[in-house]
Design a protein around this motif. Structure first.
Motif, PDB file in Angstrom:
ATOM      1  N   UNK A  69       0.835  -1.196   0.000  1.00 36.07           N
ATOM      2  CA  UNK A  69       0.000   0.000   0.000  1.00 36.07           C
ATOM      3  C   UNK A  69       0.873   1.250   0.000  1.00 36.07           C
ATOM      4  N   UNK A  70       0.375   2.335  -0.618  1.00 37.77           N
ATOM      5  CA  UNK A  70       1.165   3.577  -0.651  1.00 37.77           C
ATOM      6  C   UNK A  70       1.315   4.159   0.753  1.00 37.77           C
ATOM      7  N   UNK A  71       2.412   4.912   0.946  1.00 36.39           N
ATOM      8  CA  UNK A  71       2.646   5.549   2.229  1.00 36.39           C
ATOM      9  C   UNK A  71       3.257   6.921   1.993  1.00 36.39           C
ATOM     10  N   UNK A  72       2.911   7.840   2.870  1.00 35.26           N
ATOM     11  CA  UNK A  72       3.451   9.205   2.855  1.00 35.26           C
ATOM     12  C   UNK A  72       3.282   9.751   4.261  1.00 35.26           C
ATOM     13  N   UNK A  73       3.800  10.934   4.511  1.00 37.75           N
ATOM     14  CA  UNK A  73       3.616  11.538   5.823  1.00 37.75           C
ATOM     15  C   UNK A  73       2.130  11.727   6.124  1.00 37.75           C
ATOM     16  N   UNK A  74       1.379  12.219   5.153  1.00 41.70           N
ATOM     17  CA  UNK A  74      -0.055  12.457   5.357  1.00 41.70           C
ATOM     18  C   UNK A  74      -0.774  11.150   5.658  1.00 41.70           C
ATOM     19  N   UNK A  75      -0.490  10.115   4.887  1.00 44.98           N
ATOM     20  CA  UNK A  75      -1.141   8.817   5.119  1.00 44.98           C
ATOM     21  C   UNK A  75      -0.755   8.278   6.491  1.00 44.98           C
ATOM     22  N   UNK A  76       0.512   8.385   6.846  1.00 48.39           N
ATOM     23  CA  UNK A  76       0.973   7.899   8.151  1.00 48.39           C
ATOM     24  C   UNK A  76       0.243   8.616   9.286  1.00 48.39           C
ATOM     25  N   UNK A  77       0.166   9.933   9.208  1.00 49.86           N
ATOM     26  CA  UNK A  77      -0.508  10.686  10.277  1.00 49.86           C
ATOM     27  C   UNK A  77      -1.998  10.360  10.311  1.00 49.86           C
ATOM     28  N   UNK A  78      -2.596  10.138   9.174  1.00 52.80           N
ATOM     29  CA  UNK A  78      -4.017   9.744   9.149  1.00 52.80           C
ATOM     30  C   UNK A  78      -4.215   8.388   9.809  1.00 52.80           C
TER      31      UNK A  78
END
Length: 243
Positions: A69-78
């Motif tokens: 699955x994709x990951x980014x700072x925004x996704x991580x914080x969500x």
């Protein structure tokens, strides 16, 4: 050559230089099984705007992280938010560069600044009585800390800074408080540099922390010659236990 000492980079590297789960130009997610429970989630945003999140394997499982699955700072914080995992408000972390350290170690401490000891209990008590409860709580300057320095004016202690070793590290976390009538006169800057000189002499690196919205404290850090290293967030004790 790095700006900061090996002591500083090693300290942060101990937590963040572990298995990389995800990495791109901006966001890096690291899994470290050795984190203490009260630091099982940490986020470090460096001065060059790179974000490093470190979590335990249990937190990774709780967040249902998957390499598919994709990951980014925004996704991580969500994902943290969805799991009910809260972070403390971020702190600025400041240190002296190696160049500034050299300057501090060769400076002459002003005559009105000196180290405080238990023999200054009465003097320090009067200082505390002249400060607000809020200022005392925010600064966390205590006479029984590992090192305490004060600046005197008109025969009274008007500014004090204290330090204590940060955990088992060779970092010395400092606080500083100046009584309101004596602010803006350079007392805090000189006391911070004097106590930092003492810390260096004992083999410690001074560390200065303050909340992001504390503009006065940020200004003092810069005036004292400190350089921003990163913004640091750590899991809140109000977050749910995984047990």
């Amino acid at each position: 050559m790095t700006l900061f000492s090996q002591t500083i980079t090693d300290f942060w590297g101990e937590s963040f230089n572990h298995e990389t789960f995800y990495s791109d130009d901006h966001f890096h997610c690291i899994i470290n099984p050795n984190l203490e429970d009260n630091r099982r989630v940490m986020v470090l945003t460096t001065a060059d705007d790179k974000v490093y999140a470190v979590i335990t394997p249990a937190i990774a499982a709780k967040l249902q992280l998957s390499k598919e699955q994709p990951l980014s700072e925004v996704i991580f914080r969500n994902k943290l938010h969805e799991a009910g995992i809260l972070l403390h408000g971020a702190d600025h972390i400041f240190y002296y560069t190696k160049q500034e350290k050299s300057k501090i170690c060769s400076e002459t401490v002003a005559e009105h600044i000196r180290q405080l000891t238990v023999q200054d209990t009465v003097v320090f008590s009067k200082f505390e009585d002249s400060a607000s409860e809020q200022d005392l709580d925010d600064a966390y300057v205590e006479l029984d800390h590992w090192a305490v320095f004060g600046s005197f004016a008109e025969g009274h202690l008007v500014c004090a800074s204290s330090m204590y070793p940060w955990g088992s590290s060779k970092l010395a976390d400092l606080g500083v408080l100046t009584l309101p009538p004596f602010r803006g006169q350079g007392h805090a800057r000189k006391v911070v540099r004097a106590i930092s000189q003492y810390a260096y002499g004992k083999g410690y690196e001074p560390q200065y922390r303050c909340q992001l919205d504390n503009t006065a404290s940020v200004s003092l850090a810069k005036a004292s010659g400190l350089t921003l290293y990163a913004q640091w967030e750590v899991i809140s004790p109000d977050s749910p236990s995984l047990s």
